[in-house]
Write an enzyme that holds these catalytic residues in place. Structure first.
Site, PDB file in Angstrom:
ATOM      1  CG  HIS A  30      -1.981  -1.095   1.111  1.00  0.00           C
ATOM      2  ND1 HIS A  30      -3.177  -0.928   0.486  1.00  0.00           N
ATOM      3  CD2 HIS A  30      -1.948  -2.378   1.532  1.00  0.00           C
ATOM      4  CE1 HIS A  30      -3.854  -2.064   0.526  1.00  0.00           C
ATOM      5  NE2 HIS A  30      -3.133  -2.964   1.156  1.00  0.00           N
ATOM      6  CE1 TYR A  40      -0.444  -4.757   7.508  1.00  0.00           C
ATOM      7  CE2 TYR A  40      -1.637  -3.008   8.593  1.00  0.00           C
ATOM      8  CZ  TYR A  40      -1.598  -4.035   7.684  1.00  0.00           C
ATOM      9  OH  TYR A  40      -2.717  -4.321   6.956  1.00  0.00           O
TER      10      TYR A  40
END
Lengths: 173, 358
Positions: B61, B331
């Site tokens: 992303h 993440y």
């Protein structure tokens, strides 16, 4: 009878020994996995870190109030220097590591959650570059801490098993 | 100085004890022993599948922009969770709209899913962070499969494209991945970030005031009517058309979604994000997400947060879905890396610097 460390100093030493070793293992363990162990260990890492910080500050005060027993008079100067230097470093790390952890989470923009519903205030403004540097320092200093502890245990056992000079008993006895 | 022979066994004992401690540390840290998947390993394989490292950008992303607004809670969610977000009131939100993939300057004209990272600020310093996608299902069900799929997607050095001989067998042996790819191919893509739904992807545990725990998924349903993206003309669209559309749309007025909580029925899987909960479910409308500002990442305040789906307030906890801790760990690894590399201006800012006008 061998001179010993004051009782509060001995209690704090062994309690913190267990907590710091647990903390280093939790830190290494949580980074090794993507299973549910990761959030579980992370959830333990923060409250134990805060506990170590509080205990380390109490311990620093105890250390300043109670003079530790003297080292054996026949200890070679190099070993005296190593003993004194390593203890300064151990104190520095047990205070700095939790503070760096708290500061880096603050700079990373993370809520410093001690437990669900209890969030510590940030001690640095949100800055991802500062986070990156502090996070790298936190990891490197953790390895240094572990090596220092190995050296500390090795030296303690050397006093206990080889020199048999009462230094080990002054903390363990 | 000669070491007296009688102390040698004692020195050996000390050395053995220290070696044992070091071994325990190495085993706990995963450096020796059975192969474990770390968050860093997931970041590694994402970098490999991207074909290169884009320093300073998210490993997935990578292309995004900042949004902000608030969440107006109507109080109805409180029957499921004691989370502060469900107490009637208004809570500030910042977030990041992004497209899938690791290339921060990729073109929007491809069949790609839309995602939203959200950070809800709650009283007493609590936060709820979400990373939600416009697809109701995920491409794999567990971290090992995720790593294997990314490995199979590593570009062939000769063609610069993934090798069908590697992807094919993975998809053939993973029907859930085939189902996701079919969904991406056949389901209509929303024509905007603003007119599509966003799903929690994973199930979570909600705890109510009485201590009852329930499995819940949620979705944000857009107020703007859904319109379909014309997939036939995708490659002819301007490079940043999705992001530009969002920047322009917010200037016309706030964008709204209803937050719908979906309670699991007995028998619903909570540990597999590739399986939809089908049929009638108890649904609760918990309030409205209102986004009233959008800026580029360079100008906004969203880029330097980690939208870790396990940053949860009291009243919400992880389910047994193995993807959740893996997302959290991966993440975090991506965040550590890009933090040390230093943030970089986003694609849309760069395009404006080169003279593009909205």
């Amino acid at each position: 009878m061998t001179p010993r460390f004051a009782l509060p100093a001995r209690i704090l030493h062994w309690l913190m020994a267990a907590l710091i070793l647990a903390m280093l293992l939790i830190g290494a363990g949580m980074l090794s996995t993507t299973t549910a162990r990761y959030p579980e260990l992370l959830a333990w890492h923060r409250p134990i870190g805060l506990g170590i910080l509080i205990l380390a500050l109490i311990r620093l005060a105890v250390r300043l109030m109670h003079r530790p027993p003297p080292l054996p008079a026949d200890l070679p100067p190099l070993q005296v220097a190593a003993a004194k230097g390593s203890h300064y470093l151990l104190y520095a790390l047990m205070i700095a590591m939790p503070l760096i952890g708290w500061a880096m989470q603050s700079a990373g923009g993370y809520p410093v959650t001690i437990w669900k519903g209890f969030v510590l205030f940030p001690i640095l403004p949100h800055d991802i570059v500062v986070y990156g540097l502090l996070r790298a320092a936190h990891g490197l200093l953790a390895y240094a801490f572990f090596l220092l502890i190995l050296g500390h245990i090795g030296a303690a056992l050397f006093h206990a098993l080889v020199r048999r000079d009462g230094v080990f008993e002054s903390m363990a006895g | 100085m000669a070491v007296p022979i009688r102390i040698l066994p004692r020195l050996a004992l000390i050395a053995a004890l220290l070696a044992a401690l070091a071994l325990i540390f190495a085993w706990v840290g995963g450096w020796i022993g059975r192969g474990r998947i770390s968050g860093a390993a997931v970041a590694d394989v994402l970098q490999a599948a991207n074909g290169k490292v884009y320093p300073g950008f998210r490993r997935a992303h990578a292309k995004g922009l900042c949004v902000s607004g608030h969440f107006d809670a109507n109080g109805a969610g409180a029957v499921l969770s004691r989370a502060a977000l469900f107490q009637r009131g208004s809570y500030p939100v910042i977030g990041r709209a992004s497209t899938g993939g690791g290339d921060p300057i990729s073109a929007d004209g491809r069949p790609v899913f839309h995602a939203l990272g959200l950070r809800f600020a709650l009283p007493q310093g609590e936060e709820w962070r979400m990373a939600i996608d416009h697809t109701p299902i995920f491409v794999v069900s567990n971290p090992a499969d995720f790593v294997a799929l990314q490995q199979a997607s590593i570009p062939d050095p000769k063609t610069g494209k993934p090798d069908p001989a590697k992807i094919g067998p993975f998809v053939a042996s993973h029907p859930e991945t085939a189902a996701f790819l079919a969904y991406m191919k056949t389901a209509p893509l929303p024509s905007s970030f603003a007119n599509g739904p966003y799903y929690s992807i994973n199930a979570f545990r909600f705890l109510d005031a009485a201590g009852t725990s329930r499995a819940v998924r949620w979705q944000f349903e857009p107020e703007a009517p859904f319109t379909e993206l014309d997939k036939a003309t995708l490659d002819k669209r301007p490079k940043d058309f999705l992001f530009d559309e969002l920047l322009a749309r917010v200037k016309q007025g706030p964008i709204r979604w209803r937050m719908i909580l979906v309670v699991a029925n007995p028998g619903d899987r909570t540990d597999n994000a590739t399986i939809r909960w089908t049929g009638p479910h108890r649904q609760i409308d918990a309030g409205t997400l209102v986004l009233d500002a959008a800026t580029t990442e360079a100008a906004g305040n969203c880029r330097d947060y980690n939208y870790d789906p396990l940053i949860l307030p009291k009243g919400v906890a992880a389910s047994d879905d193995p993807l959740l801790p893996a997302r959290s760990a991966a993440y975090a690894a991506s965040f550590r890396r890009r933090a040390l590399e230093g943030p970089k201006p986003d694609a849309i800012t760069l395009d404006y610097q080169q003279g593009k006008t909205l």
